[in-house]
Design a protein around this motif. Structure first.
Motif, PDB file in Angstrom:
ATOM      1  N   LEU A   2       0.857  -1.179   0.000  1.00  0.00           N
ATOM      2  CA  LEU A   2       0.000   0.000   0.000  1.00  0.00           C
ATOM      3  C   LEU A   2       0.894   1.231   0.000  1.00  0.00           C
ATOM      4  N   LEU A   3       0.642   2.163  -0.896  1.00  0.00           N
ATOM      5  CA  LEU A   3       1.382   3.417  -0.900  1.00  0.00           C
ATOM      6  C   LEU A   3       0.677   4.384   0.034  1.00  0.00           C
ATOM      7  N   GLU A   4       1.414   4.881   1.037  1.00  0.00           N
ATOM      8  CA  GLU A   4       0.829   5.850   1.960  1.00  0.00           C
ATOM      9  C   GLU A   4       1.901   6.772   2.512  1.00  0.00           C
ATOM     10  N   THR A   5       1.449   7.930   2.949  1.00  0.00           N
ATOM     11  CA  THR A   5       2.338   8.903   3.556  1.00  0.00           C
ATOM     12  C   THR A   5       2.749   8.429   4.944  1.00  0.00           C
ATOM     13  N   ALA A   6       3.847   8.944   5.452  1.00  0.00           N
ATOM     14  CA  ALA A   6       4.280   8.604   6.813  1.00  0.00           C
ATOM     15  C   ALA A   6       3.198   9.026   7.797  1.00  0.00           C
ATOM     16  N   ALA A   7       2.903   8.155   8.757  1.00  0.00           N
ATOM     17  CA  ALA A   7       1.859   8.449   9.733  1.00  0.00           C
ATOM     18  C   ALA A   7       2.006   7.501  10.915  1.00  0.00           C
ATOM     19  N   GLY A   8       1.355   7.850  12.010  1.00  0.00           N
ATOM     20  CA  GLY A   8       1.370   6.974  13.172  1.00  0.00           C
ATOM     21  C   GLY A   8       0.555   7.543  14.306  1.00  0.00           C
ATOM     22  N   LEU A   9       0.492   6.797  15.382  1.00  0.00           N
ATOM     23  CA  LEU A   9      -0.246   7.222  16.572  1.00  0.00           C
ATOM     24  C   LEU A   9       0.520   8.295  17.327  1.00  0.00           C
ATOM     25  N   LEU A  10      -0.192   9.087  18.094  1.00  0.00           N
ATOM     26  CA  LEU A  10       0.457  10.141  18.877  1.00  0.00           C
ATOM     27  C   LEU A  10       1.343   9.571  19.989  1.00  0.00           C
ATOM     28  N   ASP A  11       0.910   8.493  20.618  1.00  0.00           N
ATOM     29  CA  ASP A  11       1.680   7.873  21.699  1.00  0.00           C
ATOM     30  C   ASP A  11       2.134   8.873  22.754  1.00  0.00           C
ATOM     31  N   GLY A  12       1.238   9.823  23.109  1.00  0.00           N
ATOM     32  CA  GLY A  12       1.549  10.805  24.144  1.00  0.00           C
ATOM     33  C   GLY A  12       2.282  12.041  23.655  1.00  0.00           C
ATOM     34  N   ASP A  13       2.699  12.056  22.402  1.00  0.00           N
ATOM     35  CA  ASP A  13       3.385  13.218  21.832  1.00  0.00           C
ATOM     36  C   ASP A  13       2.366  14.194  21.257  1.00  0.00           C
ATOM     37  N   SER A  14       2.806  15.419  21.010  1.00  0.00           N
ATOM     38  CA  SER A  14       1.968  16.365  20.272  1.00  0.00           C
ATOM     39  C   SER A  14       1.902  15.887  18.822  1.00  0.00           C
ATOM     40  N   MET A  90      -1.855   8.165 -10.191  1.00  0.00           N
ATOM     41  CA  MET A  90      -2.028   6.929  -9.418  1.00  0.00           C
ATOM     42  C   MET A  90      -3.275   6.983  -8.533  1.00  0.00           C
ATOM     43  N   ILE A  91      -3.691   8.185  -8.142  1.00  0.00           N
ATOM     44  CA  ILE A  91      -4.977   8.308  -7.441  1.00  0.00           C
ATOM     45  C   ILE A  91      -6.093   7.945  -8.413  1.00  0.00           C
ATOM     46  N   ARG A  92      -6.028   8.528  -9.605  1.00  0.00           N
ATOM     47  CA  ARG A  92      -7.081   8.311 -10.598  1.00  0.00           C
ATOM     48  C   ARG A  92      -7.206   6.852 -11.023  1.00  0.00           C
ATOM     49  N   ASP A  93      -6.065   6.159 -11.146  1.00  0.00           N
ATOM     50  CA  ASP A  93      -6.139   4.775 -11.637  1.00  0.00           C
ATOM     51  C   ASP A  93      -6.204   3.740 -10.513  1.00  0.00           C
ATOM     52  N   GLY A  94      -6.292   4.205  -9.261  1.00  0.00           N
ATOM     53  CA  GLY A  94      -6.476   3.292  -8.142  1.00  0.00           C
ATOM     54  C   GLY A  94      -5.216   2.699  -7.561  1.00  0.00           C
ATOM     55  N   ALA A  95      -4.047   3.161  -7.988  1.00  0.00           N
ATOM     56  CA  ALA A  95      -2.795   2.648  -7.427  1.00  0.00           C
ATOM     57  C   ALA A  95      -2.503   3.245  -6.051  1.00  0.00           C
ATOM     58  N   LYS A 100      -5.442   9.169   3.607  1.00  0.00           N
ATOM     59  CA  LYS A 100      -4.525  10.200   4.114  1.00  0.00           C
ATOM     60  C   LYS A 100      -3.635  10.728   2.998  1.00  0.00           C
ATOM     61  N   THR A 101      -3.125   9.809   2.214  1.00  0.00           N
ATOM     62  CA  THR A 101      -2.220  10.181   1.126  1.00  0.00           C
ATOM     63  C   THR A 101      -2.961  10.965   0.052  1.00  0.00           C
ATOM     64  N   ILE A 102      -4.145  10.515  -0.298  1.00  0.00           N
ATOM     65  CA  ILE A 102      -4.953  11.227  -1.300  1.00  0.00           C
ATOM     66  C   ILE A 102      -5.246  12.645  -0.827  1.00  0.00           C
ATOM     67  N   MET A 103      -5.636  12.784   0.441  1.00  0.00           N
ATOM     68  CA  MET A 103      -5.965  14.114   0.970  1.00  0.00           C
ATOM     69  C   MET A 103      -4.744  15.038   0.964  1.00  0.00           C
ATOM     70  N   LEU A 104      -3.584  14.529   1.323  1.00  0.00           N
ATOM     71  CA  LEU A 104      -2.381  15.373   1.309  1.00  0.00           C
ATOM     72  C   LEU A 104      -1.969  15.736  -0.110  1.00  0.00           C
ATOM     73  N   LEU A 105      -2.100  14.807  -1.046  1.00  0.00           N
ATOM     74  CA  LEU A 105      -1.781  15.135  -2.436  1.00  0.00           C
ATOM     75  C   LEU A 105      -2.747  16.185  -2.985  1.00  0.00           C
ATOM     76  N   GLN A 106      -4.010  16.074  -2.633  1.00  0.00           N
ATOM     77  CA  GLN A 106      -4.974  17.089  -3.080  1.00  0.00           C
ATOM     78  C   GLN A 106      -4.673  18.439  -2.437  1.00  0.00           C
ATOM     79  N   TRP A 107      -4.289  18.445  -1.157  1.00  0.00           N
ATOM     80  CA  TRP A 107      -3.886  19.706  -0.522  1.00  0.00           C
ATOM     81  C   TRP A 107      -2.698  20.314  -1.271  1.00  0.00           C
ATOM     82  N   ALA A 108      -1.704  19.474  -1.592  1.00  0.00           N
ATOM     83  CA  ALA A 108      -0.509  19.970  -2.295  1.00  0.00           C
ATOM     84  C   ALA A 108      -0.874  20.569  -3.647  1.00  0.00           C
ATOM     85  N   ALA A 109      -1.870  19.983  -4.327  1.00  0.00           N
ATOM     86  CA  ALA A 109      -2.298  20.484  -5.640  1.00  0.00           C
ATOM     87  C   ALA A 109      -3.119  21.754  -5.535  1.00  0.00           C
TER      88      ALA A 109
END
Length: 117
Positions: A2-14, A90-95, A100-109
């Motif tokens: 799966l292609l995705e942006t870096a992400a994770g739980l807060l684990d007590g951090d901001s 790759m968003i358009r063709d389903g790759a 999260k990744t789609i939303m960030l790419l749309q923000w960047a555009a």
């Protein structure tokens, strides 16, 4: 895979501390100034988790480790860099299916570094 942006739980951090940690663990980069771009609930009717979205610069000089995630946590991550237009295709063709990744790419555009002049 799966292609995705870096992400994770807060684990007590901001949220900013968490994205810096996750970027370092997953991509091997110590990112520059993190810009908070928006927050979102992925499915507010059933999930109360609030996601915090950030963008930050990186480059060859910010690489500090090989990345790849934390093996003890079952992470097996390969860092992939794509030309921006290819990522949008790759968003358009389903790759790229990760929301999260789609939303960030749309923000960047629309509002980020790839917005029309």
């Amino acid at each position: 895979m799966l292609l995705e942006t870096a992400a994770g739980l807060l684990d007590g951090d901001s949220p900013e501390e968490a994205i810096r940690r996750e970027a370092a663990e997953e991509t091997g980069h110590t990112v520059g100034t993190a810009e908070h771009v928006f927050d979102s609930y992925m499915s507010p009717g059933s999930v109360t988790e609030r996601l915090h979205f950030f963008a930050a610069p990186y480059g060859q000089a910010t690489a500090t480790t090989g990345g790849g995630g934390i093996a003890a946590e079952g992470e097996d991550i390969t860092t992939v860099e794509l030309p921006f237009d290819q990522a949008l295709t790759m968003i358009r063709d389903g790759a790229i299916l990760d929301a999260k990744t789609i939303m960030l790419l749309q923000w960047a555009a629309l509002d980020g570094p790839f917005r029309p002049a």
